[in-house]
Write an enzyme that holds these catalytic residues in place. Structure first.
Site, PDB file in Angstrom:
ATOM      1  N   ARG A 150       5.661  73.278  -4.806  1.00  0.00           N
ATOM      2  CA  ARG A 150       5.990  71.790  -4.576  1.00  0.00           C
ATOM      3  C   ARG A 150       5.587  71.030  -6.018  1.00  0.00           C
ATOM      4  O   ARG A 150       6.100  69.911  -5.997  1.00  0.00           O
ATOM      5  CB  ARG A 150       5.195  71.420  -3.468  1.00  0.00           C
ATOM      6  CG  ARG A 150       6.133  71.157  -2.322  1.00  0.00           C
ATOM      7  CD  ARG A 150       5.189  70.639  -1.212  1.00  0.00           C
ATOM      8  NE  ARG A 150       5.574  69.788  -0.148  1.00  0.00           N
ATOM      9  CZ  ARG A 150       5.892  70.262   1.191  1.00  0.00           C
ATOM     10  NH1 ARG A 150       5.768  71.529   1.245  1.00  0.00           N
ATOM     11  NH2 ARG A 150       6.202  69.533   2.140  1.00  0.00           N
TER      12      ARG A 150
ATOM     13  N   ARG B 181       6.696  61.073   2.067  1.00  0.00           N
ATOM     14  CA  ARG B 181       6.874  62.285   1.799  1.00  0.00           C
ATOM     15  C   ARG B 181       8.276  62.640   0.835  1.00  0.00           C
ATOM     16  O   ARG B 181       8.355  63.229   0.151  1.00  0.00           O
ATOM     17  CB  ARG B 181       7.070  63.102   3.010  1.00  0.00           C
ATOM     18  CG  ARG B 181       5.715  63.184   3.865  1.00  0.00           C
ATOM     19  CD  ARG B 181       5.652  63.576   5.200  1.00  0.00           C
ATOM     20  NE  ARG B 181       6.055  64.790   5.377  1.00  0.00           N
ATOM     21  CZ  ARG B 181       6.859  65.130   6.567  1.00  0.00           C
ATOM     22  NH1 ARG B 181       6.956  64.194   7.709  1.00  0.00           N
ATOM     23  NH2 ARG B 181       7.171  66.307   6.937  1.00  0.00           N
TER      24      ARG B 181
ATOM     25  N   LYS C  94      14.074  73.964   6.370  1.00  0.00           N
ATOM     26  CA  LYS C  94      13.354  75.310   6.069  1.00  0.00           C
ATOM     27  C   LYS C  94      12.753  76.254   6.922  1.00  0.00           C
ATOM     28  O   LYS C  94      13.062  77.219   7.006  1.00  0.00           O
ATOM     29  CB  LYS C  94      12.329  74.845   4.730  1.00  0.00           C
ATOM     30  CG  LYS C  94      12.877  74.047   3.755  1.00  0.00           C
ATOM     31  CD  LYS C  94      11.720  73.704   2.513  1.00  0.00           C
ATOM     32  CE  LYS C  94      10.741  72.782   3.031  1.00  0.00           C
ATOM     33  NZ  LYS C  94      11.069  71.461   3.255  1.00  0.00           N
TER      34      LYS C  94
ATOM     35  N   ARG D 107      12.528  65.084  15.333  1.00  0.00           N
ATOM     36  CA  ARG D 107      11.452  66.208  15.273  1.00  0.00           C
ATOM     37  C   ARG D 107      10.263  65.853  15.609  1.00  0.00           C
ATOM     38  O   ARG D 107       9.604  66.618  16.465  1.00  0.00           O
ATOM     39  CB  ARG D 107      11.461  66.800  13.920  1.00  0.00           C
ATOM     40  CG  ARG D 107      10.518  68.115  13.974  1.00  0.00           C
ATOM     41  CD  ARG D 107      10.698  69.066  12.701  1.00  0.00           C
ATOM     42  NE  ARG D 107      10.021  68.146  11.688  1.00  0.00           N
ATOM     43  CZ  ARG D 107       9.672  68.852  10.392  1.00  0.00           C
ATOM     44  NH1 ARG D 107      10.575  69.673  10.042  1.00  0.00           N
ATOM     45  NH2 ARG D 107       8.648  68.200   9.475  1.00  0.00           N
TER      46      ARG D 107
ATOM     47  N   ARG E 293       3.733  66.351  15.004  1.00  0.00           N
ATOM     48  CA  ARG E 293       3.129  66.148  13.726  1.00  0.00           C
ATOM     49  C   ARG E 293       3.160  64.638  13.591  1.00  0.00           C
ATOM     50  O   ARG E 293       4.096  64.079  13.334  1.00  0.00           O
ATOM     51  CB  ARG E 293       4.165  66.775  12.677  1.00  0.00           C
ATOM     52  CG  ARG E 293       3.761  68.475  12.678  1.00  0.00           C
ATOM     53  CD  ARG E 293       4.838  68.922  11.674  1.00  0.00           C
ATOM     54  NE  ARG E 293       4.942  68.253  10.359  1.00  0.00           N
ATOM     55  CZ  ARG E 293       5.298  68.887   9.349  1.00  0.00           C
ATOM     56  NH1 ARG E 293       6.141  69.926   9.316  1.00  0.00           N
ATOM     57  NH2 ARG E 293       5.461  68.383   8.254  1.00  0.00           N
TER      58      ARG E 293
HETATM   59  P1  AMP Z   1       5.552  70.775   5.338  1.00  0.00           P
HETATM   60  O1  AMP Z   1       5.045  71.629   6.782  1.00  0.00           O
HETATM   61  O2  AMP Z   1       6.101  71.912   4.267  1.00  0.00           O
HETATM   62  O3  AMP Z   1       6.247  69.666   5.544  1.00  0.00           O
HETATM   63  O4  AMP Z   1       4.250  70.293   4.582  1.00  0.00           O
HETATM   64  C1  AMP Z   1       3.502  69.271   5.215  1.00  0.00           C
HETATM   65  C2  AMP Z   1       2.274  68.492   4.329  1.00  0.00           C
HETATM   66  O5  AMP Z   1       1.520  69.549   3.827  1.00  0.00           O
HETATM   67  C3  AMP Z   1       2.934  68.240   3.076  1.00  0.00           C
HETATM   68  O6  AMP Z   1       3.536  66.801   3.381  1.00  0.00           O
HETATM   69  C4  AMP Z   1       1.693  68.080   2.378  1.00  0.00           C
HETATM   70  O7  AMP Z   1       0.717  67.307   2.522  1.00  0.00           O
HETATM   71  C5  AMP Z   1       1.022  69.589   2.622  1.00  0.00           C
HETATM   72  N1  AMP Z   1       1.737  70.618   1.736  1.00  0.00           N
HETATM   73  C6  AMP Z   1       2.402  71.597   2.157  1.00  0.00           C
HETATM   74  N2  AMP Z   1       2.970  72.580   1.087  1.00  0.00           N
HETATM   75  C7  AMP Z   1       2.095  71.997   0.026  1.00  0.00           C
HETATM   76  C8  AMP Z   1       2.046  72.313  -1.080  1.00  0.00           C
HETATM   77  N3  AMP Z   1       2.904  73.507  -1.647  1.00  0.00           N
HETATM   78  N4  AMP Z   1       1.408  71.436  -1.991  1.00  0.00           N
HETATM   79  C9  AMP Z   1       0.823  70.554  -1.528  1.00  0.00           C
HETATM   80  N5  AMP Z   1       0.628  70.071  -0.269  1.00  0.00           N
HETATM   81  C10 AMP Z   1       1.453  70.910   0.511  1.00  0.00           C
END
Ligand code: AMP
Length: 189
Positions: free
Chosen positions: A89, A146, A14, A128, A134
């Site tokens: 989400r 996740r 994404k 990654r 991260r």
């Molecule tokens: P990402 O960078 O999209 O992989 O998100 C990393 C982490 O941020 C996720 O595993 C969640 O803990 C948190 N996170 C990101 N977006 C959301 C969302 N829309 N709702 C809840 N938690 C989120």
């Protein structure tokens, strides 16, 4: 105004694809994960709260996430549209986004969902981790959590957009360029 949701499990690509789409369609990119990470880096109260969930691979509570997303959208009154990356989400987030956009006379044009098999996601996330820094990419247990959270809480969000005729599934396996091509064909001019 064109508002797109780039959807898919962790590691689907994404973020990578957003970078191209933002440029091509002149949209504002809003990644809730990026915004949380910026808050962690700045050691804000929101960052401290988000970190306690992110480190475990859990979702940050809806109320906090929705409020943050709305405030970010409101920072860009001149935007030609948004790419929502990593949001919504949960079904509650999707419903809140509909109501919020409607209050501005806006709506979601399309949800583009990158489809990638689970084994490939795990390989990509571990690779990654070498460069992303991260902590949630580096730990196989957190990666599995996740993916489980995605399957149970996030995947159902697709039904919300399917029912509205806005869902477009995109094969997310292949070269970055091939996937970009598939996305632009799906989104249109
Ligand atoms: P990402 O960078 O999209 O992989 O998100 C990393 C982490 O941020 C996720 O595993 C969640 O803990 C948190 N996170 C990101 N977006 C959301 C969302 N829309 N709702 C809840 N938690 C989120």
């Amino acid at each position: 105004m064109r508002n797109l949701i780039l959807f898919g499990p962790p590691g689907a690509g994404k973020g990578t694809q957003s970078a191209f789409l933002v440029e091509h369609y002149q949209l504002v990119h809003l990644s809730t994960g990026d915004i949380f990470r910026a808050n962690i880096k700045g050691d804000t109260e929101l960052g401290q709260l988000a970190k306690s969930y992110m480190d475990q691979g859990k979702l940050v509570p809806d109320e906090v996430t929705i409020r943050m997303l709305e405030s970010e959208v409101n920072k860009h009154p001149q935007a030609m549209g948004f790419i929502f990356d990593g949001f919504p989400r949960t079904t509650a987030q999707a419903q809140a986004l509909d109501v919020f956009l409607e209050s501005k006379g806006q709506s979601i044009a399309s949800m583009c969902a990158l489809e990638v098999p689970e084994a490939e996601l795990k390989t990509r996330l571990l690779a990654r981790a070498e460069t992303s820094g991260r902590p949630d990419d580096a730990n196989p247990e957190v990666i599995q959590k996740r993916i489980d959270v995605y399957n149970h809480e996030t995947a159902p969000v697709a039904d919300h957009y399917r029912a509205a005729g806005k869902y477009q599934g995109i094969d997310g396996v292949g070269s970055i360029e091939d996937i970009t091509q598939r996305l632009t064909e799906a989104i249109g001019a």
